[in-house]
Scaffold this motif. Structure first.
Motif, PDB file in Angstrom:
ATOM      1  N   ILE A  82      10.347  -5.751   4.334  1.00  0.00           N
ATOM      2  CA  ILE A  82       8.925  -5.805   4.666  1.00  0.00           C
ATOM      3  C   ILE A  82       8.141  -5.432   3.415  1.00  0.00           C
ATOM      4  O   ILE A  82       8.401  -4.390   2.805  1.00  0.00           O
ATOM      5  CB  ILE A  82       8.585  -4.844   5.819  1.00  0.00           C
ATOM      6  CG1 ILE A  82       9.362  -5.231   7.086  1.00  0.00           C
ATOM      7  CG2 ILE A  82       7.085  -4.848   6.097  1.00  0.00           C
ATOM      8  CD1 ILE A  82       9.113  -4.309   8.262  1.00  0.00           C
ATOM      9  N   PRO A  83       7.184  -6.257   2.991  1.00  0.00           N
ATOM     10  CA  PRO A  83       6.410  -5.926   1.786  1.00  0.00           C
ATOM     11  C   PRO A  83       5.774  -4.552   1.890  1.00  0.00           C
ATOM     12  O   PRO A  83       5.303  -4.143   2.961  1.00  0.00           O
ATOM     13  CB  PRO A  83       5.361  -7.038   1.722  1.00  0.00           C
ATOM     14  CG  PRO A  83       5.939  -8.168   2.509  1.00  0.00           C
ATOM     15  CD  PRO A  83       6.761  -7.540   3.598  1.00  0.00           C
ATOM     16  N   LYS A  84       5.742  -3.839   0.772  1.00  0.00           N
ATOM     17  CA  LYS A  84       5.227  -2.468   0.773  1.00  0.00           C
ATOM     18  C   LYS A  84       3.795  -2.371   1.272  1.00  0.00           C
ATOM     19  O   LYS A  84       3.478  -1.464   2.065  1.00  0.00           O
ATOM     20  CB  LYS A  84       5.356  -1.873  -0.631  1.00  0.00           C
ATOM     21  CG  LYS A  84       4.991  -0.399  -0.694  1.00  0.00           C
ATOM     22  CD  LYS A  84       5.207   0.173  -2.072  1.00  0.00           C
ATOM     23  CE  LYS A  84       4.838   1.656  -2.124  1.00  0.00           C
ATOM     24  NZ  LYS A  84       5.070   2.227  -3.474  1.00  0.00           N
ATOM     25  N   PRO A  85       2.849  -3.258   0.867  1.00  0.00           N
ATOM     26  CA  PRO A  85       1.487  -3.144   1.405  1.00  0.00           C
ATOM     27  C   PRO A  85       1.434  -3.299   2.925  1.00  0.00           C
ATOM     28  O   PRO A  85       0.679  -2.585   3.596  1.00  0.00           O
ATOM     29  CB  PRO A  85       0.734  -4.280   0.703  1.00  0.00           C
ATOM     30  CG  PRO A  85       1.507  -4.541  -0.546  1.00  0.00           C
ATOM     31  CD  PRO A  85       2.934  -4.307  -0.173  1.00  0.00           C
ATOM     32  N   TYR A  86       2.246  -4.217   3.452  1.00  0.00           N
ATOM     33  CA  TYR A  86       2.244  -4.413   4.906  1.00  0.00           C
ATOM     34  C   TYR A  86       2.888  -3.218   5.605  1.00  0.00           C
ATOM     35  O   TYR A  86       2.457  -2.811   6.686  1.00  0.00           O
ATOM     36  CB  TYR A  86       2.989  -5.694   5.255  1.00  0.00           C
ATOM     37  CG  TYR A  86       2.712  -6.202   6.651  1.00  0.00           C
ATOM     38  CD1 TYR A  86       1.600  -6.996   6.899  1.00  0.00           C
ATOM     39  CD2 TYR A  86       3.533  -5.880   7.720  1.00  0.00           C
ATOM     40  CE1 TYR A  86       1.320  -7.464   8.174  1.00  0.00           C
ATOM     41  CE2 TYR A  86       3.272  -6.337   9.000  1.00  0.00           C
ATOM     42  CZ  TYR A  86       2.161  -7.130   9.218  1.00  0.00           C
ATOM     43  OH  TYR A  86       1.888  -7.574  10.489  1.00  0.00           O
ATOM     44  N   PHE A 393      -7.131 -11.320   3.156  1.00  0.00           N
ATOM     45  CA  PHE A 393      -7.822 -10.661   4.264  1.00  0.00           C
ATOM     46  C   PHE A 393      -7.402  -9.198   4.366  1.00  0.00           C
ATOM     47  O   PHE A 393      -8.247  -8.307   4.557  1.00  0.00           O
ATOM     48  CB  PHE A 393      -7.523 -11.396   5.567  1.00  0.00           C
ATOM     49  CG  PHE A 393      -8.037 -10.709   6.797  1.00  0.00           C
ATOM     50  CD1 PHE A 393      -9.398 -10.600   7.026  1.00  0.00           C
ATOM     51  CD2 PHE A 393      -7.161 -10.154   7.715  1.00  0.00           C
ATOM     52  CE1 PHE A 393      -9.881  -9.957   8.153  1.00  0.00           C
ATOM     53  CE2 PHE A 393      -7.634  -9.508   8.844  1.00  0.00           C
ATOM     54  CZ  PHE A 393      -8.994  -9.413   9.065  1.00  0.00           C
ATOM     55  N   MET A 394      -6.122  -8.931   4.209  1.00  0.00           N
ATOM     56  CA  MET A 394      -5.637  -7.554   4.269  1.00  0.00           C
ATOM     57  C   MET A 394      -6.205  -6.719   3.121  1.00  0.00           C
ATOM     58  O   MET A 394      -6.553  -5.552   3.294  1.00  0.00           O
ATOM     59  CB  MET A 394      -4.111  -7.544   4.240  1.00  0.00           C
ATOM     60  CG  MET A 394      -3.494  -6.165   4.407  1.00  0.00           C
ATOM     61  SD  MET A 394      -1.687  -6.215   4.497  1.00  0.00           S
ATOM     62  CE  MET A 394      -1.295  -6.735   2.818  1.00  0.00           C
ATOM     63  N   GLU A 395      -6.331  -7.327   1.959  1.00  0.00           N
ATOM     64  CA  GLU A 395      -6.813  -6.589   0.786  1.00  0.00           C
ATOM     65  C   GLU A 395      -8.302  -6.285   0.862  1.00  0.00           C
ATOM     66  O   GLU A 395      -8.733  -5.197   0.491  1.00  0.00           O
ATOM     67  CB  GLU A 395      -6.494  -7.387  -0.483  1.00  0.00           C
ATOM     68  CG  GLU A 395      -5.004  -7.433  -0.805  1.00  0.00           C
ATOM     69  CD  GLU A 395      -4.698  -8.278  -2.029  1.00  0.00           C
ATOM     70  OE1 GLU A 395      -5.599  -9.047  -2.442  1.00  0.00           O
ATOM     71  OE2 GLU A 395      -3.580  -8.178  -2.564  1.00  0.00           O
ATOM     72  N   ILE A 396      -9.106  -7.258   1.332  1.00  0.00           N
ATOM     73  CA  ILE A 396     -10.558  -6.989   1.387  1.00  0.00           C
ATOM     74  C   ILE A 396     -10.898  -5.995   2.488  1.00  0.00           C
ATOM     75  O   ILE A 396     -11.954  -5.358   2.418  1.00  0.00           O
ATOM     76  CB  ILE A 396     -11.363  -8.286   1.586  1.00  0.00           C
ATOM     77  CG1 ILE A 396     -11.061  -8.922   2.950  1.00  0.00           C
ATOM     78  CG2 ILE A 396     -11.094  -9.286   0.467  1.00  0.00           C
ATOM     79  CD1 ILE A 396     -11.928 -10.111   3.273  1.00  0.00           C
ATOM     80  N   CYS A 397     -10.029  -5.849   3.458  1.00  0.00           N
ATOM     81  CA  CYS A 397     -10.279  -4.886   4.531  1.00  0.00           C
ATOM     82  C   CYS A 397      -9.913  -3.458   4.139  1.00  0.00           C
ATOM     83  O   CYS A 397     -10.185  -2.532   4.898  1.00  0.00           O
ATOM     84  CB  CYS A 397      -9.512  -5.284   5.798  1.00  0.00           C
ATOM     85  SG  CYS A 397     -10.148  -6.762   6.615  1.00  0.00           S
ATOM     86  N   LYS A 398      -9.314  -3.281   2.981  1.00  0.00           N
ATOM     87  CA  LYS A 398      -8.949  -1.928   2.557  1.00  0.00           C
ATOM     88  C   LYS A 398     -10.185  -1.064   2.346  1.00  0.00           C
ATOM     89  O   LYS A 398     -10.174   0.120   2.644  1.00  0.00           O
ATOM     90  CB  LYS A 398      -8.145  -1.987   1.250  1.00  0.00           C
ATOM     91  CG  LYS A 398      -6.740  -2.514   1.424  1.00  0.00           C
ATOM     92  CD  LYS A 398      -6.018  -2.516   0.072  1.00  0.00           C
ATOM     93  CE  LYS A 398      -4.614  -3.043   0.200  1.00  0.00           C
ATOM     94  NZ  LYS A 398      -3.910  -3.079  -1.106  1.00  0.00           N
ATOM     95  N   SER A 399     -11.231  -1.669   1.825  1.00  0.00           N
ATOM     96  CA  SER A 399     -12.431  -0.901   1.460  1.00  0.00           C
ATOM     97  C   SER A 399     -13.545  -1.013   2.470  1.00  0.00           C
ATOM     98  O   SER A 399     -14.634  -0.546   2.227  1.00  0.00           O
ATOM     99  CB  SER A 399     -12.943  -1.380   0.096  1.00  0.00           C
ATOM    100  OG  SER A 399     -13.257  -2.765   0.131  1.00  0.00           O
ATOM    101  N   ILE A 400     -13.285  -1.649   3.590  1.00  0.00           N
ATOM    102  CA  ILE A 400     -14.335  -1.826   4.600  1.00  0.00           C
ATOM    103  C   ILE A 400     -14.355  -0.614   5.533  1.00  0.00           C
ATOM    104  O   ILE A 400     -13.320  -0.176   5.982  1.00  0.00           O
ATOM    105  CB  ILE A 400     -14.117  -3.114   5.402  1.00  0.00           C
ATOM    106  CG1 ILE A 400     -14.305  -4.325   4.488  1.00  0.00           C
ATOM    107  CG2 ILE A 400     -15.091  -3.195   6.561  1.00  0.00           C
ATOM    108  CD1 ILE A 400     -14.125  -5.640   5.174  1.00  0.00           C
TER     109      ILE A 400
END
Length: 400
Positions: A82-86, A393-400
């Protein structure tokens, strides 16, 4: 009309020297009304399915989320996959959930209909960066484990070529080089995924393996003995990987088990160079790595009762070979011939249903805090910013 009414009230207040009091009254009412509206607005509920066995997923479940049990995640992906960010996102959500998508369903259906009396069918997932190839592979791997396949899972073979932990000359073949620590880690991964299944299958070694003058693995030993020995003796770990693969191919050809080869970034096996330098400062070609040769032997068509599932990712190629995500370009001639014939399975960005489901899931888990995220305007903005790409989408939601 509303603007004129508010302006009129301000002018009236000015004439009565009550501007400050009126301003506070209007702002207070505005804040209370917006706050009330945010509270009253219901939070979207993610589309979920209670069916956790991937073999029962159908096209009716596309866009829905299903949750893997923590013990299953630990057993199958505790050592990678499983990718580390996920994985970090799953830890934040206190659950490991996957969206049911068409590429995984198509691959699972093809595997179910495969004729296991023939050489292994090969299924290759390909697509642009961040479209979800690895997550689809996780879904497929879960299905294979539940369906009773012995897993030969390679999460990231490109690391053995680029960011290797330790490379030494082979203890048994002077022309080859071994990844000692990486081989130990893979053996631990293999043991975690297959211990219980191999006990029930009662697979045993068919050859005598001599390691040193005092150490050997006799004929008829449980197959997991090879993994245990390689983990305890890193010097022979790469040779133990080769022995396990050889034994599994033989057992599968004898109808004693089903073997599933799962490789994420399979095109990395066919890159012509590595970053390991010899004494003459030349870079060692990957085909001189023992562990590479072992897994390349699984891609041959000299055995049966198996399937080969992989992803083709341009990020696993060297930097100058990443202009296209198409299989023919990334595999080169050598890889194309080694995998031919294979069934290409495209993985694309989210469609409208999947995009809406992803936003609902993030809202459901409380990851999107803004009350406007679930509105039509907010959804359109998220879709536009991410261009429907799952990773973006996962990356832009990090700072929201």
């Amino acid at each position: 009309m509303a603007v004129r009414a508010v302006a009129g009230r301000f002018i009236s207040c000015i004439h009565n020297n009550e501007l400050l009091l009126c301003h506070r009254s209007i702002v207070g009412r505005t804040r209370r009304s917006s706050s009330t509206q945010a509270v009253e607005e219901p939070r979207p509920i993610a589309s979920r399915t209670v069916i956790t066995n991937p073999s029962h997923h159908t096209s009716d479940h596309i866009g829905s989320w299903y949750t893997l049990e923590p013990n299953t995640v630990k057993r199958l992906f505790g050592h990678g996959g499983i990718p580390k960010p996920y994985r970090t996102l799953c830890d934040a959500f206190f659950e490991s959930s996957l969206m049911v998508r068409q590429p995984a369903l198509s691959t699972i259906d093809y595997i179910k209909r495969s004729n296991l009396n023939l050489p292994p069918n090969k299924f290759m997932l390909y697509g642009n960066n961040g479209v979800g190839k690895t997550i689809s592979l996780v879904h497929i791997t879960h299905f294979l484990a539940e369906d009773g396949w012995v897993l030969v899972h390679v999460p990231v073979p490109s690391q053995w070529r680029r960011v290797f932990k330790e490379v030494v000359p082979s203890a048994t073949n002077p022309d080859q080089y071994d990844h000692t620590r990486d081989s130990v880690m893979w053996l631990q991964h293999f043991r975690s995924q297959n211990t219980e299944l191999l006990k029930s299958l009662q697979l045993e070694t068919s050859e005598h393996y001599t390691w040193t003058q005092r150490e050997a693995t006799e004929v008829g030993q449980p197959l997991m003995t090879l993994a245990d020995f390689g983990i305890s003796r890193a010097r022979f770990a790469s040779d133990c990987v080769t022995a396990i693969i050889k034994e599994l191919k033989q057992c599968a050809s004898q109808d004693r088990c089903k073997v599933a080869v799962v490789i994420d970034g399979i095109n990395s096996l066919f890159c012509p160079t590595s970053r390991y330098r010899l004494e003459d400062l030349t870079y060692l070609p990957p085909d001189r790595f023992t562990i590479f040769r072992a897994f390349l032997s699984l891609l041959q068509s000299d055995w049966k009762n198996g399937v080969i599932v992989g992803t083709i990712d341009k990020r696993d190629n060297e930097g100058e070979r990443r202009k296209s995500y198409l299989p023919r370009y990334l595999l080169r001639q050598k890889g194309w011939e080694a995998l031919d014939p294979f069934i290409p399975i495209p993985v694309v960005d989210y469609d409208e249903v999947e995009m809406r489901s992803a936003i609902n899931y993030y809202l459901d888990r409380g990851w999107l805090q803004s009350p406007h995220s679930g509105s039509d305007v907010g959804r359109k903005e998220l879709a536009a910013l991410s261009n429907h790409n799952p990773l973006t989408f996962m990356e832009i939601c990090k700072s929201i």
